[in-house]
Design an enzyme around this catalytic site. Structure first.
Site, mmCIF file in Angstrom:
data_model
loop_
_atom_site.group_PDB
_atom_site.id
_atom_site.type_symbol
_atom_site.label_atom_id
_atom_site.label_comp_id
_atom_site.label_asym_id
_atom_site.label_seq_id
_atom_site.Cartn_x
_atom_site.Cartn_y
_atom_site.Cartn_z
ATOM 1 N N TYR A 69 35.989 51.900 12.834
ATOM 2 C CA TYR A 69 34.751 52.642 12.610
ATOM 3 C C TYR A 69 34.928 53.727 11.553
ATOM 4 O O TYR A 69 34.141 53.838 10.614
ATOM 5 C CB TYR A 69 34.298 53.255 13.934
ATOM 6 C CG TYR A 69 33.015 54.041 13.872
ATOM 7 C CD1 TYR A 69 31.786 53.394 13.796
ATOM 8 C CD2 TYR A 69 33.016 55.434 13.923
ATOM 9 C CE1 TYR A 69 30.598 54.105 13.761
ATOM 10 C CE2 TYR A 69 31.839 56.160 13.897
ATOM 11 C CZ TYR A 69 30.630 55.490 13.810
ATOM 12 O OH TYR A 69 29.454 56.208 13.778
ATOM 13 N N LYS B 24 33.029 54.595 7.783
ATOM 14 C CA LYS B 24 32.258 55.811 7.532
ATOM 15 C C LYS B 24 32.854 56.618 6.379
ATOM 16 O O LYS B 24 32.115 57.273 5.630
ATOM 17 C CB LYS B 24 32.168 56.646 8.807
ATOM 18 C CG LYS B 24 31.375 55.953 9.924
ATOM 19 C CD LYS B 24 29.990 55.530 9.455
ATOM 20 C CE LYS B 24 29.168 54.900 10.577
ATOM 21 N NZ LYS B 24 27.811 54.513 10.131
#
Length: 255
Positions: free
Chosen positions: A147, A151
């Site tokens: 993740y 980002k």
């Protein structure tokens, strides 16, 4: 000003759903984009938004959906790219497919939609791009490698895009919230991520994030980043000024 049109990706749940609801209630025409299913249908029924089933990991679907929205409404005034997934797990425990899916949805899904709407915005000399990144795009977190990498990519993409948009009349915001009380956060906590990390920055209410975005868009020269809430801004500043100190705190809370 006439009725404006917004495309909201990830509109079936979480921040995307709340964004679609708020914009529709504020008088926007909303193109609600997500995978097909009852959740997307429910958003459309509740808000009057027009549902557009679309897999953001499929470039052809994204291009075709954008064209269909433009044909129906004439122009896209705002893109809110909220589609995203979080696959918790230590890096050596995740399958390569987990990384590929995360990149395809969280990062490349953002790129695809920006590329789909940007030519029209440039030709009109106006438009708003709201891209959801995360505080995780600045602050590495154990067991969230898939993740956080995506980002970080969105943050770098947004900074580069901001340079290319200078003087275009297009407004760009890169939203970097910390923990937000959404189903995604509940899922992350349920998969073994230390609950102590959640306390590093008190989970924000989704409405606070949306309020911060709208306030920033009103201030056209506010800068591209939106850090909702004082704790999030403080963590971002600590990350920039004393990254080693913050890394130590994150390691201890993750243990």
């Amino acid at each position: 000003m006439g009725i404006r049109t917004a495309v909201v990706t990830g509109a079936a749940s979480g921040m995307g759903r709340l964004t679609a609801v708020r914009l529709a209630r504020s008088g926007w025409r909303v193109a609600a984009v997500d995978l097909p299913g009852p959740q997307l249908d429910a958003v459309a029924t509740e808000t009057g938004a027009v549902p557009y089933p679309c897999d953001v990991s499929d470039a052809e679907q994204v291009a075709a959906t954008a064209d269909t929205v433009i044909e129906r409404f004439g122009a896209i005034d705002r893109l809110v790219n909220a589609a995203g997934i979080a696959v918790p797990g230590r890096i050596e425990d995740l399958a390569s497919r987990d990384f590929e899916r995360s990149v395809d949805i969280n990062y490349l899904g953002t790129v695809r939609w920006v590329q789909a709407v940007l030519p029209g915005m440039r030709s009109r000399g106006s438009g708003e791009l709201v891209l959801f990144a995360s505080l995780a795009g600045w602050m590495p977190t154990p067991a969230m490698g898939a993740y956080t990498a995506t980002k970080f990519a969105v943050v770098g993409f947004a900074e580069t895009l901001a340079m290319e948009l200078r003087g275009s009349g297009i407004t760009l915001r890169c939203v970097c919230p910390g923990a937000v009380q959404t189903p995604m956060l509940d899922d992350i906590m349920a998969h073994g991520i230390s609950a102590r990390l959640k306390n590093l920055s008190r989970a924000a209410a989704p409405e606070q994030v949306l309020d911060s975005i709208e306030a920033s868009l009103v201030r056209r020269h506010a800068g591209i980043y939106v850090f909702p809430g004082i704790p999030t801004k403080m963590l971002w500043r600590i990350r920039r000024i004393a990254p080693g100190l913050l890394a130590g705190v994150v390691r201890r809370l993750s243990a």
